[in-house]
Design a protein around this motif. Sequence first.
Motif, PDB file in Angstrom:
ATOM      1  N   VAL A  50      10.532  43.663  28.874  1.00 31.63           N
ATOM      2  CA  VAL A  50      10.054  45.274  28.477  1.00 31.63           C
ATOM      3  C   VAL A  50      10.904  46.174  29.370  1.00 31.63           C
ATOM      4  CG1 VAL A  50       7.915  46.798  28.652  1.00 31.63           C
ATOM      5  CG2 VAL A  50       7.598  43.992  27.865  1.00 31.63           C
ATOM      6  N   TYR A  51      11.623  47.024  28.842  1.00 32.95           N
ATOM      7  CA  TYR A  51      12.371  47.859  29.521  1.00 32.95           C
ATOM      8  C   TYR A  51      11.621  49.267  30.049  1.00 32.95           C
ATOM      9  CZ  TYR A  51      16.340  45.427  27.505  1.00 32.95           C
ATOM     10  OH  TYR A  51      17.001  44.423  27.108  1.00 32.95           O
ATOM     11  N   GLY A  52      11.927  49.632  31.303  1.00 37.36           N
ATOM     12  CA  GLY A  52      11.410  50.742  31.935  1.00 37.36           C
ATOM     13  C   GLY A  52      12.029  52.167  31.257  1.00 37.36           C
ATOM     14  N   PRO A  53      11.706  53.039  31.820  1.00 41.62           N
ATOM     15  CA  PRO A  53      11.927  54.574  31.067  1.00 41.62           C
ATOM     16  C   PRO A  53      13.540  55.029  31.446  1.00 41.62           C
ATOM     17  CG  PRO A  53      10.534  54.799  33.145  1.00 41.62           C
ATOM     18  CD  PRO A  53      10.505  53.314  32.851  1.00 41.62           C
ATOM     19  N   ASP A  54      14.139  54.160  32.448  1.00 41.21           N
ATOM     20  CA  ASP A  54      15.546  54.710  32.903  1.00 41.21           C
ATOM     21  C   ASP A  54      16.562  54.280  31.794  1.00 41.21           C
ATOM     22  OD1 ASP A  54      17.798  55.466  33.997  1.00 41.21           O
ATOM     23  OD2 ASP A  54      17.136  54.845  35.981  1.00 41.21           O
ATOM     24  N   THR A  55      16.474  54.935  30.595  1.00 42.38           N
ATOM     25  CA  THR A  55      17.440  54.541  29.729  1.00 42.38           C
ATOM     26  C   THR A  55      18.953  54.566  30.072  1.00 42.38           C
ATOM     27  OG1 THR A  55      15.803  54.906  27.932  1.00 42.38           O
ATOM     28  CG2 THR A  55      18.098  54.875  27.106  1.00 42.38           C
ATOM     29  N   ASP A  56      19.272  55.555  30.942  1.00 44.99           N
ATOM     30  CA  ASP A  56      20.456  56.104  31.215  1.00 44.99           C
ATOM     31  C   ASP A  56      21.173  54.969  31.829  1.00 44.99           C
ATOM     32  OD1 ASP A  56      20.541  58.492  29.524  1.00 44.99           O
ATOM     33  OD2 ASP A  56      20.224  59.579  31.424  1.00 44.99           O
ATOM     34  N   ALA A  57      20.326  54.570  32.919  1.00 43.85           N
ATOM     35  CA  ALA A  57      20.847  53.488  33.582  1.00 43.85           C
ATOM     36  C   ALA A  57      20.873  52.103  33.097  1.00 43.85           C
ATOM     37  CB  ALA A  57      19.883  53.238  34.924  1.00 43.85           C
ATOM     38  N   ARG A  58      20.242  51.775  31.871  1.00 41.23           N
ATOM     39  CA  ARG A  58      20.144  50.849  31.234  1.00 41.23           C
ATOM     40  C   ARG A  58      21.320  50.681  30.297  1.00 41.23           C
ATOM     41  NH1 ARG A  58      17.413  49.736  26.364  1.00 41.23           N
ATOM     42  NH2 ARG A  58      16.161  51.352  26.980  1.00 41.23           N
ATOM     43  N   MET A  59      21.743  51.759  29.793  1.00 44.98           N
ATOM     44  CA  MET A  59      22.913  51.640  28.849  1.00 44.98           C
ATOM     45  C   MET A  59      24.163  51.788  29.897  1.00 44.98           C
ATOM     46  SD  MET A  59      21.901  52.143  25.615  1.00 44.98           S
ATOM     47  CE  MET A  59      20.570  51.158  26.287  1.00 44.98           C
TER      48      MET A  59
END
Length: 96
Positions: A9-18
Amino acid sequence: MPVFAVNYVYGPDTDARMESRPAHRAWQADLYEAGTVLASGPLDDEPVPGGLLLLQAADRKEIDALLANDPYASIGVIDETIVREWTPVFGPFSQD
């Protein structure tokens, strides 16, 4: 060898994940070539994005060690990791 279903389950930091996605996918590709990853991919349903990995390993301890090396784990973009041993009965991963 046991099969494990891993749900991220991913957290809200989509930029870091991408930004880290290429390293995450390279990590998975290496495990796929080694025969550890049977299948993987994103879970795109809303409201919470995540990922599903089907992994093969000797035991849960080995799975935990593998997941600790995921680049996503090192940057903290995974809010929850659910690991369950899975017994495939039908399909390409069944162990007759």
